[in-house]
Design an enzyme around this catalytic site. Structure first.
Site, short mmCIF file in Angstrom:
data_model
loop_
_atom_site.label_atom_id
_atom_site.label_comp_id
_atom_site.label_asym_id
_atom_site.label_seq_id
_atom_site.Cartn_x
_atom_site.Cartn_y
_atom_site.Cartn_z
N LYS A 13 0.74 -1.06 0.00
CA LYS A 13 0.21 0.08 -0.21
C LYS A 13 0.75 1.17 -0.09
CE LYS A 13 -2.35 -0.59 3.59
NZ LYS A 13 -1.84 -1.94 4.16
N ARG A 88 -10.00 2.13 9.46
CA ARG A 88 -9.55 0.36 9.92
C ARG A 88 -10.76 -0.32 10.19
NH1 ARG A 88 -3.89 0.03 10.31
NH2 ARG A 88 -2.55 1.80 10.56
N ARG A 127 12.76 -9.96 2.72
CA ARG A 127 13.23 -8.57 3.36
C ARG A 127 14.25 -8.70 4.41
NH1 ARG A 127 8.38 -5.29 4.34
NH2 ARG A 127 8.79 -5.64 6.76
N ARG A 139 14.45 -4.25 11.87
CA ARG A 139 13.48 -3.66 12.79
C ARG A 139 12.90 -4.64 13.77
NH1 ARG A 139 9.24 -0.69 9.15
NH2 ARG A 139 7.84 -1.92 10.64
N ARG A 150 -0.45 -9.11 12.88
CA ARG A 150 -0.95 -7.68 12.60
C ARG A 150 -1.94 -8.33 11.11
NH1 ARG A 150 3.84 -4.87 10.23
NH2 ARG A 150 2.54 -3.54 9.34
#
Length: 195
Positions: A13, A88, A127, A139, A150
């Protein structure tokens, strides 16, 4: 042109929203960015948000909706805007409907990025490995367990927006598993059809 972007975390997105914003000359409105800006600017809504965050609590739907309402009244939103990260939930979608209707505007399209969740997990692992191989720091929230949580939150809270907007005839399904330029071309096709 008012565009809403829906899709699970990792679907691309952010990449596509930046592309649309630049190509169409409309601002990409990210709730996180707007929240930080409102707090920094010391707006009335920003002050409320700061107090809530400082208390370690989640910012309410009403505060987030207030920030959206303030932001879309700014000059750069006159031609339209792209919402990324809001709404959301169904409650937020209803609040947004009221905000937009109050301003005699309408949502033009809801872009729904369709992706395979297992492929998203593979993308994340790739990634992470690329970051490590490049000597970068991964991260702390870039791990499969957090990512799956998530995805679950998206599935239970945000995915119900797709039938909500489909019932209003606003959904445009986009195959988010295609290469970035192909996804961009699909989006361009949808947005070109609106003008």
């Amino acid at each position: 042109m008012i565009v809403i972007f829906l899709g699970p975390p990792g679907a691309g997105k952010g990449t596509q929203a930046a592309y649309i914003s630049q190509k169409r000359g409309i601002p990409q409105l990210s709730t996180g960015d707007m929240l930080r800006a409102a707090i920094t600017a010391g707006t009335p809504v920003g002050k409320k948000a700061k107090a809530v965050i400082d208390a370690g609590e989640l910012v309410s739907d009403e505060i987030v909706a207030g920030i959206i309402a303030d932001r879309i009244d700014e000059d750069d939103c006159r031609k339209g805007f792209l919402l990324d990260g809001f709404p959301r939930t169904l409650e937020q979608a209803r609040m947004l409907d009221d905000i937009i209707a109050f301003r005699n505007r309408k949502i033009d399209v809801v872009l729904a990025l369709q992706v395979d969740e297992n492929a998203l997990v593979d993308r994340l692992n790739s990634r992470i490995q690329q970051t490590k191989d490049a000597g970068g720091e991964v991260r702390s929230d870039d791990n499969v367990e957090t990512f799956r949580k998530r995805l679950e939150v998206y599935s239970t809270q945000t995915a119900p927006l797709i039938p909500y907007y489909r019932d209003q005839g606003l959904i445009a399904d986009i195959d988010g598993m295609k290469p970035i330029n192909v996804v961009s071309a699909q989006i361009d096709s949808v947005l070109d059809g609106l003008s």
